[in-house]
Motif scaffolding. Structure first.
Motif, PDB file in Angstrom:
ATOM      1  N   ARG A   6      39.410  44.487  46.737  1.00  0.00           N
ATOM      2  CA  ARG A   6      40.397  43.351  46.016  1.00  0.00           C
ATOM      3  C   ARG A   6      41.197  42.822  47.206  1.00  0.00           C
ATOM      4  O   ARG A   6      41.376  41.457  47.015  1.00  0.00           O
ATOM      5  CB  ARG A   6      41.207  44.120  45.066  1.00  0.00           C
ATOM      6  CG  ARG A   6      40.774  44.642  43.780  1.00  0.00           C
ATOM      7  CD  ARG A   6      41.605  45.311  43.004  1.00  0.00           C
ATOM      8  NE  ARG A   6      42.447  44.249  42.516  1.00  0.00           N
ATOM      9  CZ  ARG A   6      43.751  44.812  41.838  1.00  0.00           C
ATOM     10  NH1 ARG A   6      44.166  45.814  41.926  1.00  0.00           N
ATOM     11  NH2 ARG A   6      44.423  43.753  41.500  1.00  0.00           N
ATOM     12  N   GLU A  25      38.817  38.502  38.735  1.00  0.00           N
ATOM     13  CA  GLU A  25      40.077  38.368  39.706  1.00  0.00           C
ATOM     14  C   GLU A  25      39.741  37.201  40.767  1.00  0.00           C
ATOM     15  O   GLU A  25      40.551  36.377  40.849  1.00  0.00           O
ATOM     16  CB  GLU A  25      40.393  39.567  40.483  1.00  0.00           C
ATOM     17  CG  GLU A  25      41.525  39.603  41.190  1.00  0.00           C
ATOM     18  CD  GLU A  25      41.943  40.848  41.727  1.00  0.00           C
ATOM     19  OE1 GLU A  25      42.013  41.828  40.858  1.00  0.00           O
ATOM     20  OE2 GLU A  25      42.396  41.006  42.835  1.00  0.00           O
ATOM     21  N   MET A  81      41.593  42.280  30.909  1.00  0.00           N
ATOM     22  CA  MET A  81      41.070  42.408  32.137  1.00  0.00           C
ATOM     23  C   MET A  81      41.624  43.412  33.016  1.00  0.00           C
ATOM     24  O   MET A  81      42.903  43.726  32.927  1.00  0.00           O
ATOM     25  CB  MET A  81      41.339  40.999  33.108  1.00  0.00           C
ATOM     26  CG  MET A  81      40.796  40.973  34.406  1.00  0.00           C
ATOM     27  SD  MET A  81      41.498  39.734  35.546  1.00  0.00           S
ATOM     28  CE  MET A  81      40.957  38.270  34.678  1.00  0.00           C
ATOM     29  N   THR A  82      40.867  44.347  33.645  1.00  0.00           N
ATOM     30  CA  THR A  82      41.444  45.626  34.168  1.00  0.00           C
ATOM     31  C   THR A  82      41.187  45.189  35.560  1.00  0.00           C
ATOM     32  O   THR A  82      40.411  44.441  36.115  1.00  0.00           O
ATOM     33  CB  THR A  82      40.538  46.929  33.644  1.00  0.00           C
ATOM     34  OG1 THR A  82      39.256  46.771  34.017  1.00  0.00           O
ATOM     35  CG2 THR A  82      40.871  47.385  32.467  1.00  0.00           C
ATOM     36  N   ASP A  83      41.875  46.206  36.369  1.00  0.00           N
ATOM     37  CA  ASP A  83      41.882  45.838  37.860  1.00  0.00           C
ATOM     38  C   ASP A  83      40.719  47.175  38.396  1.00  0.00           C
ATOM     39  O   ASP A  83      40.707  48.159  38.059  1.00  0.00           O
ATOM     40  CB  ASP A  83      43.302  46.621  38.502  1.00  0.00           C
ATOM     41  CG  ASP A  83      44.380  45.403  38.285  1.00  0.00           C
ATOM     42  OD1 ASP A  83      43.727  44.391  37.937  1.00  0.00           O
ATOM     43  OD2 ASP A  83      45.447  45.719  38.358  1.00  0.00           O
ATOM     44  N   VAL A 119      40.237  33.965  38.841  1.00  0.00           N
ATOM     45  CA  VAL A 119      41.900  33.714  38.672  1.00  0.00           C
ATOM     46  C   VAL A 119      42.494  33.031  40.259  1.00  0.00           C
ATOM     47  O   VAL A 119      43.051  32.109  40.045  1.00  0.00           O
ATOM     48  CB  VAL A 119      42.413  34.838  38.321  1.00  0.00           C
ATOM     49  CG1 VAL A 119      43.991  34.728  38.549  1.00  0.00           C
ATOM     50  CG2 VAL A 119      41.958  35.606  37.128  1.00  0.00           C
ATOM     51  N   LEU A 120      41.901  33.533  41.225  1.00  0.00           N
ATOM     52  CA  LEU A 120      42.280  33.257  42.310  1.00  0.00           C
ATOM     53  C   LEU A 120      41.985  31.583  42.846  1.00  0.00           C
ATOM     54  O   LEU A 120      42.598  30.904  42.977  1.00  0.00           O
ATOM     55  CB  LEU A 120      42.056  34.136  43.524  1.00  0.00           C
ATOM     56  CG  LEU A 120      42.430  35.602  43.530  1.00  0.00           C
ATOM     57  CD1 LEU A 120      41.891  36.322  44.809  1.00  0.00           C
ATOM     58  CD2 LEU A 120      44.037  35.506  43.572  1.00  0.00           C
TER      59      LEU A 120
END
Lengths: 184, 217
Positions: free
Chosen positions: B10, B42, B1-3, B45-46
């Motif tokens: 974000r 992401e 996973m990249t940002d 994930v949160l």
């Protein structure tokens, strides 16, 4: 919990505080009913399972005992979280002193975080639990306040006692570490 | 996973998760999430972190118990916490609290006149002179609780060498004008005031007792 139709239930915190100072007992009840659940959740997320109820009550007792000092620069919720966090840390330090442990520092408690022990069933949740347990206490604190309580960096900085910029850095570092552990 | 390189987007994800974004911003994030896999991952994930934190056992609390333990604000009057009536003394306070202000004013006036007289007497005993009194009258207490007023000496008499005239106390004209019934009433009220000092007057080293000097004895 009071009914939503109760008078004053929608009143802002500042108004309820003023009414409490004037002797309105009901205003205090509304404030406690409004803020005790998030405070209790936060206390639990910090891993203070023991005497959590006592910490919640002490938080309100201390806050109401020094309402004169509350200037409204931050929200009442932020102020309550700040007091609750301090109480949890004080208790943790006290407990560690009793065990002749070393001074509380970042990293020392990374394996002590047990708020989620035995509470999650599926594998993904357990992995997330392990990932959060490996964060430093400050990173975990910031991450929880941002993700679980939806606080802004300004509010987090007030609670944790740091700057807005530092809170942002802590959050992104925590998020990066959690992502890395989830995909290991 | 990249940002995702879109840091601004974000930063909005936690608020998006909590539904606290303004509608226009939320629509923007929605559109971005459809196109950005990194931000979608992401956000997941949160969500997962929040689900795990929701599983934390929250301590039970009772709002009523917390409110009962709160320190009450200073000066606040609540229905269940009204202050007790102000009491002058531990015993007989309620009786005294019911007295009219007129009696207190009368007591204050008598005390003021008495203190003035005593001050003059003390000054004279120290000076040892027969300087004339500068007050018209002074109040004394004689045995039996009867209050009388000594007339002005006019500068001819001294407490140190009392004369018969000085020993004979006469009533002040304003008191003498009272008839017997009024006088009885006044004396009764004065006795009830309990304004007589509890302590005996102290003797002055090398001198005479204040009261003795004042009474010319």
């Amino acid at each position: 919990m009071g009914s939503d139709s109760s008078p004053g239930v929608e009143a802002p915190d500042e108004e309820l505080i003023a009414r409490w100072r004037a002797g309105d007992e009901r205003a205090a009840t509304l404030l406690v009913e409004r803020h005790a659940p998030p405070v209790a959740r936060y206390v639990a997320s910090l891993g203070a399972r023991e005497a959590g109820e006592e910490v919640v009550q002490d938080t309100f007792v201390r806050a109401f005992g020094s309402l004169e000092q509350f200037r409204g620069d931050s929200s009442l919720r932020t102020w309550l979280f700040t007091i609750a966090r301090r109480l949890v840390l004080d208790r943790r330090r006290s407990r560690r002193r009793q065990r002749d442990a070393v001074e509380l520092q970042d990293g020392d408690l990374s394996t002590e975080y047990d708020a989620l022990d035995g509470l999650v069933a599926d594998e993904a949740a357990r992995t997330m639990q392990a990932a959060m347990a490996h964060l430093t206490p400050t990173q975990r604190d910031v991450f929880i306040l941002r993700v679980n309580d939806g606080m802004s960096y300004k509010e987090i900085a007030d609670v944790v006692g740091t700057t807005e910029g530092a809170a942002r850095v802590h959050y992104h570092n925590a998020l990066r570490q959690v992502k890395e552990r989830l995909h290991d | 996973m990249t940002d995702c390189p879109n840091v601004e987007m974000r930063e909005r994800l936690p608020e998006y998760l909590h539904g606290t974004l303004p509608e226009s911003v939320r629509v923007e994030v929605d559109a971005h999430l459809e196109a950005c896999r990194d931000c979608a991952a992401e956000l997941e994930v949160l969500r997962q972190a929040r689900r795990v934190l929701d599983a934390v056992r929250v301590p039970r609390f009772d709002a009523a118990t917390i409110v009962a333990a709160l320190p009450r604000p200073a000066g606040a009057v609540t229905a269940g916490d009204r202050p007790a009536p102000l009491r002058v003394a531990a015993s007989g306070g309620a009786r005294r609290a019911r007295r009219s202000p007129t009696l207190f004013r009368l007591a204050a006036a008598i005390s003021f006149i008495s203190l003035g007289g005593i001050s003059v007497a003390v000054a004279r005993s120290y000076l040892g002179t027969s300087a004339p009194l500068s007050v018209d009258s002074v109040v004394t207490t004689r045995p039996g609780g009867l209050t009388a007023v000594a007339p002005s000496t006019g500068g001819t008499e001294s407490p140190a060498s009392p004369t018969g005239a000085a020993r004979t106390l006469s009533m002040h004209p304003s008191v003498g004008a009272l008839d017997d019934a009024d006088l009885e009433l006044l004396l009764g009220e004065l006795d009830a005031l309990e304004a007589v000092p509890l302590a005996e007057p102290e003797s002055i080293p090398g001198g005479r007792a204040v009261a003795g000097s004042f009474l010319g004895s």
